[in-house]
Design a protein around this motif. Sequence first.
Motif, PDB file in Angstrom:
ATOM      1  N   PHE A  57       0.551  -1.336   0.396  1.00 28.83           N
ATOM      2  CA  PHE A  57      -0.219  -0.057   0.307  1.00 28.83           C
ATOM      3  C   PHE A  57       0.827   1.779  -0.684  1.00 28.83           C
ATOM      4  O   PHE A  57       1.200   1.241   0.327  1.00 28.83           O
ATOM      5  CB  PHE A  57      -1.011   0.145   1.134  1.00 28.83           C
ATOM      6  CG  PHE A  57      -1.924  -0.910   1.613  1.00 28.83           C
ATOM      7  CD1 PHE A  57      -2.754  -1.144   1.031  1.00 28.83           C
ATOM      8  CD2 PHE A  57      -1.741  -2.321   1.932  1.00 28.83           C
ATOM      9  CE1 PHE A  57      -4.462  -1.831   0.970  1.00 28.83           C
ATOM     10  CE2 PHE A  57      -2.437  -3.191   2.094  1.00 28.83           C
ATOM     11  CZ  PHE A  57      -3.985  -3.363   1.700  1.00 28.83           C
ATOM     12  N   THR A  80      -2.765   5.123  -1.795  1.00 30.55           N
ATOM     13  CA  THR A  80      -3.636   5.031  -0.233  1.00 30.55           C
ATOM     14  C   THR A  80      -3.352   6.735   0.072  1.00 30.55           C
ATOM     15  O   THR A  80      -2.662   6.626   0.497  1.00 30.55           O
ATOM     16  CB  THR A  80      -4.370   4.414   0.466  1.00 30.55           C
ATOM     17  OG1 THR A  80      -3.649   2.523  -0.848  1.00 30.55           O
ATOM     18  CG2 THR A  80      -5.238   4.000   1.315  1.00 30.55           C
ATOM     19  N   LEU A  98      -6.075  -0.558   6.190  1.00 35.64           N
ATOM     20  CA  LEU A  98      -5.959  -1.020   5.636  1.00 35.64           C
ATOM     21  C   LEU A  98      -5.986  -2.422   4.711  1.00 35.64           C
ATOM     22  O   LEU A  98      -6.712  -2.484   3.552  1.00 35.64           O
ATOM     23  CB  LEU A  98      -4.217  -0.731   5.308  1.00 35.64           C
ATOM     24  CG  LEU A  98      -3.777   0.636   5.328  1.00 35.64           C
ATOM     25  CD1 LEU A  98      -2.179   0.506   5.491  1.00 35.64           C
ATOM     26  CD2 LEU A  98      -3.593   1.806   4.154  1.00 35.64           C
ATOM     27  N   CYS A 102      -8.320  -3.825   1.334  1.00 35.15           N
ATOM     28  CA  CYS A 102      -7.344  -4.657   0.010  1.00 35.15           C
ATOM     29  C   CYS A 102      -8.331  -5.955   0.004  1.00 35.15           C
ATOM     30  O   CYS A 102      -9.250  -6.236   0.816  1.00 35.15           O
ATOM     31  CB  CYS A 102      -6.334  -5.865   1.127  1.00 35.15           C
ATOM     32  SG  CYS A 102      -5.593  -7.013   0.618  1.00 35.15           S
TER      33      CYS A 102
END
Length: 127
Positions: A57, A80, A98, A102
């Motif tokens: 990320f 992100t 996060l 995903c």
Amino acid sequence: MGNKKIGLEARRKGRKAEKRVVDELLSYTGWSIEVSPELDYAKKTDVTATCPLEKSFPLQVSVDDKSSRERKKLERRGITSVSLRRLHANKQTVPEFLCNQCPLREHCDARVSTTLGATALTSMRAK
């Protein structure tokens, strides 16, 4: 002169936000992170976090939410946007936020905090 003070204050707050995100990710030992000035320069990436399932990320960290236009621009580049204000409002940790983003989330567990746990998740994913 006033603009210079405002800019310095914004950078100070931004660095504190980045440090908080990095510290939180480091507390989850299954996550790895990469922080470097080269990442931040013009790419808008402050930190790259990698979960136990090897999903990376690239993150743009800020205290307040970015505008929707800026968030969309970052999304198009695969970055992100993480806002401390949004995390606080949603009562989420950075890894939880996060993992919710995903595509592997059905296999992802934000509470994985050991290498053994990360290995178990990776082997489950491989089956």
